[in-house]
Design an enzyme around this catalytic site. Structure first.
Site, short mmCIF file in Angstrom:
data_model
loop_
_atom_site.label_atom_id
_atom_site.label_comp_id
_atom_site.label_asym_id
_atom_site.label_seq_id
_atom_site.Cartn_x
_atom_site.Cartn_y
_atom_site.Cartn_z
N VAL A 77 56.16 52.02 100.52
CA VAL A 77 57.30 50.59 100.76
C VAL A 77 57.92 50.67 102.13
CG1 VAL A 77 59.26 49.50 99.64
CG2 VAL A 77 57.48 50.56 98.22
N LEU B 239 61.30 51.87 102.66
CA LEU B 239 62.60 51.71 102.76
C LEU B 239 63.01 50.11 103.10
CD1 LEU B 239 63.74 54.66 104.54
CD2 LEU B 239 63.89 54.49 101.91
N ASN C 264 68.65 60.77 101.48
CA ASN C 264 67.36 61.04 101.46
C ASN C 264 66.69 61.51 102.80
OD1 ASN C 264 64.36 60.62 101.22
ND2 ASN C 264 64.67 58.44 101.10
N CYS D 217 61.93 60.81 102.89
CA CYS D 217 60.91 59.92 102.75
C CYS D 217 59.57 59.83 103.49
CB CYS D 217 61.71 58.68 103.23
SG CYS D 217 60.65 57.11 102.89
N LYS E 264 68.40 65.11 98.78
CA LYS E 264 67.09 64.88 98.19
C LYS E 264 66.06 65.65 99.07
CE LYS E 264 64.25 61.67 95.76
NZ LYS E 264 64.10 60.00 95.43
N ILE F 87 61.65 66.25 93.15
CA ILE F 87 61.20 66.12 94.62
C ILE F 87 61.18 64.71 94.77
CG2 ILE F 87 59.88 68.25 94.20
CD1 ILE F 87 57.37 66.46 93.60
N GLY G 5 60.37 63.97 89.04
CA GLY G 5 58.77 64.08 89.57
C GLY G 5 57.96 64.09 88.13
N GLY G 6 57.48 62.85 87.95
CA GLY G 6 56.50 62.56 86.76
C GLY G 6 57.15 62.51 85.36
C1 LIG Z 1 57.95 52.34 94.51
C2 LIG Z 1 58.91 53.63 94.85
C3 LIG Z 1 59.71 53.49 95.76
C4 LIG Z 1 60.57 54.57 96.25
N1 LIG Z 1 61.75 54.62 96.99
C5 LIG Z 1 62.54 55.49 97.19
C6 LIG Z 1 63.78 55.44 98.06
O1 LIG Z 1 64.08 54.37 98.77
N2 LIG Z 1 64.57 56.57 98.39
C7 LIG Z 1 64.07 57.82 97.93
O2 LIG Z 1 64.84 58.81 98.06
N3 LIG Z 1 62.83 57.96 96.75
C8 LIG Z 1 62.15 56.80 96.61
N4 LIG Z 1 61.10 56.92 95.87
C9 LIG Z 1 60.90 58.33 95.21
C10 LIG Z 1 61.45 58.36 93.82
O3 LIG Z 1 62.71 58.23 93.74
C11 LIG Z 1 61.20 59.90 93.17
O4 LIG Z 1 61.53 60.76 93.93
C12 LIG Z 1 59.62 60.20 93.11
O5 LIG Z 1 58.95 58.82 92.83
C13 LIG Z 1 59.24 61.19 91.82
O6 LIG Z 1 59.91 60.66 90.60
P1 LIG Z 1 58.78 60.12 89.41
O7 LIG Z 1 57.24 60.72 89.50
O8 LIG Z 1 59.48 60.03 88.16
O9 LIG Z 1 58.69 58.45 90.12
C14 LIG Z 1 60.28 55.95 95.38
C15 LIG Z 1 59.36 56.11 94.48
C16 LIG Z 1 58.59 54.72 94.17
C17 LIG Z 1 57.54 55.06 93.12
#
Ligand SMILES: Cc1cc2nc3c(=O)[nH]c(=O)nc-3n(C[C@H](O)[C@H](O)[C@H](O)COP(=O)(O)O)c2cc1C
Length: 303
Positions: A71, A73, A127, A130, A165, A191, A243-244
């Site tokens: 995406v 940011l 963050n 990223c 993070k 993570i 994470g997952g």
């Molecule tokens: C579509 C999308 C957008 C994300 N945007 C951000 C973000 O703006 N800032 C951030 O620190 N992490 C962002 N992440 C990461 C998530 O916050 C998280 O760290 C990561 O997806 C792992 O967790 P999950 O497996 O439960 O999704 C994004 C993840 C996804 C899938």
């Protein structure tokens, strides 16, 4: 009902379930599905000093047991957040935490200062991890000196709870966590996504416009769990695991590995009510095993 309260620095969470940045909008988008005030903390979308358009499409791709995103940011900048979004969400009766990103240390500091003045924002999540922006972002999170310098500068400018993070795209995540702790972080969350890619073999083209992107969802869980366990042993500050995580059992695994709280990301796209289900599941687990408090099982893994 077991006691689900946890503390992250000065932040008091009514329960350990939080939403991961970028996967839950600003919280208000979910108000039709659930009582969002039941969530322990809402981490809003990544916010930068200036407006960002994000990366060109396509910027999402499905993978076995997960998804890739790039995406980049996309957001309207911190001033727009403070003037237009904050007034709409400040009534939500839970911790609202802003995820702050930047491409230079000064950007992080200025953004943090603006957020500092917003009464109802109880913490920021910095963050430094990223993988989807060309400049800055992950660059700070992959070296101890980079991580230390940005955290040090933001700590001086921000006096509420500072969560940092971490990126999994490093050799030794425990070393980065220690550097961040030494420079004033109140907590670490991990993570962020793992750098990955996918190819359309008919077109011989990458599935994402940026070629590489961030992998999330069940595919990353074993890696995330291992890193949370390593970091929890390496630092004294509370660890927030993610994470997952798809259900309460995944959440309990992270808590046993040492996480004081957890975040749910990709699972929100599959089930917008998952956070309250996980909270209920944690409560049932504690009751079943006759624990009075969530604190009894944080880091209770027996090796
Ligand atoms: C579509 C999308 C957008 C994300 N945007 C951000 C973000 O703006 N800032 C951030 O620190 N992490 C962002 N992440 C990461 C998530 O916050 C998280 O760290 C990561 O997806 C792992 O967790 P999950 O497996 O439960 O999704 C994004 C993840 C996804 C899938």
């Amino acid at each position: 009902m077991a006691d689900l309260n946890v503390n992250i620095g000065d932040l008091r969470l009514k329960n350990p379930v939080m939403t991961a940045s970028g996967t839950f909008g600003y919280g208000e988008e979910f108000e039709d599905f659930i009582d969002v005030s039941r969530i322990g903390g809402i981490i809003v979308k990544g916010t930068t000093l200036h407006k960002r358009e994000g990366n060109p499409y396509p910027r999402m791709a499905e993978t076995p047991a997960g998804m890739l995103n790039a995406v980049g940011l996309q957001n309207k900048g911190v001033h727009y957040f403070a003037d237009h979004i904050y007034p709409r969400i400040k009534h939500i009766d839970t911790n609202i935490i802003v995820n702050v990103s930047g491409s230079a240390i000064e950007d992080y500091v200025e953004t943090a200062q603006i957020i500092n003045s917003l009464d109802k924002i109880s913490a920021i999540e910095l963050n430094i991890s990223c993988p989807n922006v060309k400049e800055g972002g992950m660059a700070f999170g992959v070296t101890t000196t980079g991580a230390a310098s940005v955290v040090n500068a933001v700590r001086k400018a921000y006096d509420k709870t500072l969560i940092v993070k971490l990126s999994p795209n490093v050799t030794d995540i425990a070393e980065i966590a220690r550097a961040v702790e030494a420079n004033g972080a109140d907590s670490v969350s991990l993570i962020n996504t793992l750098l990955g890619m996918a190819i359309d073999v008919e077109r011989r083209k990458p599935l994402l416009s940026t070629v590489t992107g961030g992998l999330s969802g069940p595919a990353v869980k074993p890696v995330a769990l291992r890193m949370v366990w390593q970091v929890a042993k390496a630092v004294k500050i509370p660890v927030i695991g993610m994470g997952g995580i798809m259900d309460w059992k995944d959440a309990i695994e992270f808590i046993l590995a040492g996480a004081s709280a957890i975040q749910i990301g990709t699972a929100n796209f599959i089930d917008p009510t998952v956070c309250v289900k996980v909270e209920d599941g944690i409560n049932n687990y504690l009751n079943k095993h006759k624990y009075q408090s969530i604190k009894d099982i944080i880091g209770a893994l027996e090796i």
